[in-house]
Design a protein around this motif. Structure first.
Motif, mmCIF file in Angstrom:
data_model
loop_
_atom_site.group_PDB
_atom_site.id
_atom_site.type_symbol
_atom_site.label_atom_id
_atom_site.label_comp_id
_atom_site.label_asym_id
_atom_site.label_seq_id
_atom_site.Cartn_x
_atom_site.Cartn_y
_atom_site.Cartn_z
ATOM 1 N N SER A 187 15.955 22.402 58.069
ATOM 2 C CA SER A 187 17.205 21.666 58.201
ATOM 3 C C SER A 187 17.281 20.622 57.095
ATOM 4 C CB SER A 187 17.287 20.997 59.573
ATOM 5 O OG SER A 187 16.276 20.024 59.694
ATOM 6 N N ALA A 188 18.332 19.837 57.138
ATOM 7 C CA ALA A 188 18.519 18.719 56.205
ATOM 8 C C ALA A 188 19.467 17.729 56.866
ATOM 9 C CB ALA A 188 19.102 19.208 54.880
ATOM 10 N N ASP A 189 19.415 16.497 56.402
ATOM 11 C CA ASP A 189 20.290 15.461 56.951
ATOM 12 C C ASP A 189 21.758 15.828 56.790
ATOM 13 O OD1 ASP A 189 18.107 13.937 57.646
ATOM 14 O OD2 ASP A 189 18.163 12.721 55.818
ATOM 15 N N TRP A 190 22.083 16.512 55.721
ATOM 16 C CA TRP A 190 23.469 16.824 55.413
ATOM 17 C C TRP A 190 23.950 18.124 56.064
ATOM 18 C CZ3 TRP A 190 22.970 21.453 53.071
ATOM 19 C CH2 TRP A 190 21.785 21.705 52.367
ATOM 20 N N CYS A 191 23.097 18.775 56.851
ATOM 21 C CA CYS A 191 23.429 20.073 57.456
ATOM 22 C C CYS A 191 24.007 19.876 58.849
ATOM 23 C CB CYS A 191 22.168 20.945 57.519
ATOM 24 S SG CYS A 191 22.391 22.493 58.413
ATOM 25 N N GLY A 192 25.295 20.144 59.009
ATOM 26 C CA GLY A 192 25.944 20.004 60.301
ATOM 27 C C GLY A 192 25.464 21.000 61.352
ATOM 28 N N PRO A 193 25.411 22.304 61.044
ATOM 29 C CA PRO A 193 24.989 23.289 62.042
ATOM 30 C C PRO A 193 23.525 23.142 62.472
ATOM 31 C CG PRO A 193 26.162 24.370 60.256
ATOM 32 C CD PRO A 193 25.940 22.951 59.834
ATOM 33 N N CYS A 194 22.729 22.398 61.713
ATOM 34 C CA CYS A 194 21.314 22.227 62.063
ATOM 35 C C CYS A 194 21.150 21.509 63.402
ATOM 36 C CB CYS A 194 20.574 21.484 60.960
ATOM 37 S SG CYS A 194 20.465 22.440 59.426
#
Length: 139
Positions: A61-68
């Protein structure tokens, strides 16, 4: 007239491509086991804190990933109902080498690993709880 034809062809191709990728999102796919591939990735997995005592649901994941965030909820829901598996979430920006070795090209990407750290399933996108349960049941 040629311009309109080209525009229509491009639009049809764009829609077809979008529908194809949408149909694959969240689908559990079995991973073909190649021993040499597992040997190369194993030290990276251990370095990232993944242990061999139980099956692991690994998701990038990543901080900027909404679906995560949705993947977190689904994984949490599935693992609350069962024992014998644990969740590991890795930030793709903090573990770029491991992500590259595993072939992570988009987020979210989830792997189901067995106790030998072999990849058994791969999920691109947000999985359904039923799909993730079936991937874990196959272990």
């Amino acid at each position: 007239m040629t311009g309109i034809t080209v525009l229509l062809v491009v639009a049809v191709l764009a829609v077809a491509t979008g529908l194809y990728f949408r149909s694959r999102s969240g689908t559990v796919r079995a991973v073909r086991d190649t021993g040499s591939d597992t040997d190369a990735v194993r030290p990276l997995l251990l370095e990232a804190g993944i242990t061999t005592d139980t099956a692991t649901v690994l998701h990038f994941s990543a901080d900027w990933c909404g679906p995560c965030a949705a993947v977190r909820r689904v994984v949490g829901q599935v693992l609350n109902d069962r024992s014998g598996a644990r969740e590991v979430e890795l930030d793709i920006d903090a573990h770029p080498v491991l992500a590259r070795e595993l072939g992570v090209l988009s987020l979210p990407t989830t792997f189901v690993l067995d106790t030998d750290l072999r990849r058994r399933s791969r999920i691109a996108g947000v999985p359904s709880a039923a799909a993730l349960r079936s991937a874990l049941d196959a272990l």
